[in-house]
Design a protein around this motif. Structure first.
Motif, PDB file in Angstrom:
ATOM      1  N   ASN A  22       3.932   5.595  -5.450  1.00  0.00           N
ATOM      2  CA  ASN A  22       3.957   5.632  -6.913  1.00  0.00           C
ATOM      3  C   ASN A  22       2.872   6.554  -7.456  1.00  0.00           C
ATOM      4  O   ASN A  22       3.098   7.288  -8.426  1.00  0.00           O
ATOM      5  CB  ASN A  22       3.804   4.229  -7.493  1.00  0.00           C
ATOM      6  CG  ASN A  22       5.063   3.407  -7.321  1.00  0.00           C
ATOM      7  OD1 ASN A  22       6.146   3.935  -7.068  1.00  0.00           O
ATOM      8  ND2 ASN A  22       4.926   2.103  -7.440  1.00  0.00           N
ATOM      9  N   ALA A  23       1.684   6.528  -6.836  1.00  0.00           N
ATOM     10  CA  ALA A  23       0.602   7.403  -7.288  1.00  0.00           C
ATOM     11  C   ALA A  23       0.975   8.872  -7.084  1.00  0.00           C
ATOM     12  O   ALA A  23       0.726   9.712  -7.964  1.00  0.00           O
ATOM     13  CB  ALA A  23      -0.688   7.074  -6.545  1.00  0.00           C
TER      14      ALA A  23
ATOM     15  N   PHE B 175       4.793  13.921 -11.530  1.00  0.00           N
ATOM     16  CA  PHE B 175       5.382  13.893 -12.864  1.00  0.00           C
ATOM     17  C   PHE B 175       4.392  14.413 -13.903  1.00  0.00           C
ATOM     18  O   PHE B 175       4.746  15.220 -14.762  1.00  0.00           O
ATOM     19  CB  PHE B 175       5.821  12.469 -13.218  1.00  0.00           C
ATOM     20  CG  PHE B 175       6.333  12.335 -14.620  1.00  0.00           C
ATOM     21  CD1 PHE B 175       7.598  12.795 -14.957  1.00  0.00           C
ATOM     22  CD2 PHE B 175       5.547  11.780 -15.619  1.00  0.00           C
ATOM     23  CE1 PHE B 175       8.073  12.689 -16.255  1.00  0.00           C
ATOM     24  CE2 PHE B 175       6.004  11.672 -16.916  1.00  0.00           C
ATOM     25  CZ  PHE B 175       7.271  12.126 -17.239  1.00  0.00           C
ATOM     26  N   ASN B 176       3.138  13.942 -13.819  1.00  0.00           N
ATOM     27  CA  ASN B 176       2.129  14.389 -14.781  1.00  0.00           C
ATOM     28  C   ASN B 176       1.871  15.878 -14.659  1.00  0.00           C
ATOM     29  O   ASN B 176       1.696  16.572 -15.672  1.00  0.00           O
ATOM     30  CB  ASN B 176       0.833  13.589 -14.607  1.00  0.00           C
ATOM     31  CG  ASN B 176       1.000  12.148 -15.024  1.00  0.00           C
ATOM     32  OD1 ASN B 176       1.888  11.811 -15.812  1.00  0.00           O
ATOM     33  ND2 ASN B 176       0.175  11.270 -14.478  1.00  0.00           N
TER      34      ASN B 176
ATOM     35  N   GLY C  41       0.827  -1.206   0.000  1.00  0.00           N
ATOM     36  CA  GLY C  41       0.000   0.000   0.000  1.00  0.00           C
ATOM     37  C   GLY C  41       0.860   1.254   0.000  1.00  0.00           C
ATOM     38  O   GLY C  41       0.561   2.225  -0.706  1.00  0.00           O
ATOM     39  N   TYR C  42       1.921   1.238   0.793  1.00  0.00           N
ATOM     40  CA  TYR C  42       2.840   2.374   0.833  1.00  0.00           C
ATOM     41  C   TYR C  42       3.485   2.589  -0.542  1.00  0.00           C
ATOM     42  O   TYR C  42       3.561   3.712  -1.028  1.00  0.00           O
ATOM     43  CB  TYR C  42       3.912   2.141   1.897  1.00  0.00           C
ATOM     44  CG  TYR C  42       4.989   3.182   1.895  1.00  0.00           C
ATOM     45  CD1 TYR C  42       4.776   4.446   2.426  1.00  0.00           C
ATOM     46  CD2 TYR C  42       6.237   2.911   1.332  1.00  0.00           C
ATOM     47  CE1 TYR C  42       5.759   5.410   2.409  1.00  0.00           C
ATOM     48  CE2 TYR C  42       7.230   3.867   1.311  1.00  0.00           C
ATOM     49  CZ  TYR C  42       6.986   5.117   1.853  1.00  0.00           C
ATOM     50  OH  TYR C  42       7.963   6.066   1.813  1.00  0.00           O
TER      51      TYR C  42
END
Length: 190
Positions: free
Chosen positions: A104-105, A111-112, A98-99
């Protein structure tokens, strides 16, 4: 890594949460805790092997084989402990996953956002060069987009498809297809 060292390592990782806020070397601290857990696990393993040898008088069986036998015996005699240990390990792995997913999210979002800002800056720069320096703008006939001067009445511009574009004295562009059909053009915004 055997179950007892996993248990000790899990406790050591839990102690990481209690690390003072002013400590800077978290990785070094975790490595130190892991080394201590490994040393304790090795010490317990040696003590168990020595106790086995003293009780059975078996001095010829290799240490690893004795340790495997004692681990299997312990699993038989303490199924609840090992089930709980396995459940906690699975919970820890799920927490870590989960971490990682959350991290990553967050990184993907950052980044986006960076890429979106970069694209907006690039488009703004291109628009400034086109409009501010070259005094041109984008116009469309509903299908295609053309870059034309702001104000150049009377000039005729030819498109790749053979149509022609011209601007009247009021600044309005018109496109004439090869058959002479007129289309009023509108300013195009990206």
């Amino acid at each position: 890594m055997n179950s007892s060292s996993l248990f000790i390592l899990a406790g050591a990782l839990g102690a990481l949460a209690a690390l003072p806020a002013n400590s800077q070397d978290y990785i070094g601290y975790v490595e130190q805790l892991a080394a201590q857990a490994g040393q304790q696990a090795q010490m317990h393993a040696q003590n168990a092997i020595s106790a086995y040898r003293q009780q059975t008088g078996d001095w010829s069986t290799p240490d690893q084989q004795v340790l495997d036998y004692l681990t299997a015996l312990s699993r038989q005699q303490n199924p609840g402990f090992y089930a709980d240990l396995q459940r906690r390990e699975q919970a820890f792995q799920a927490q870590q996953q989960g971490y990682v997913n959350n991290s990553n999210a967050v990184l993907d979002g950052m980044f986006n956002s960076y890429m979106d800002r970069s694209q907006q800056q690039y488009q703004g720069h291109q628009q400034y060069i086109r409009e501010g320096i070259h005094e041109r703008s984008l116009y469309t006939n509903g299908n295609d987009v053309y870059e034309m001067p702001y104000y150049a009445p009377g000039n005729v511009y030819e498109a790749n498809d053979g149509s022609q574009m011209t601007q009247d004295q009021y600044g309005q562009y018109y496109q004439y297809d090869p058959n002479g059909w007129e289309t009023e053009m509108q300013e195009y915004r990206e």
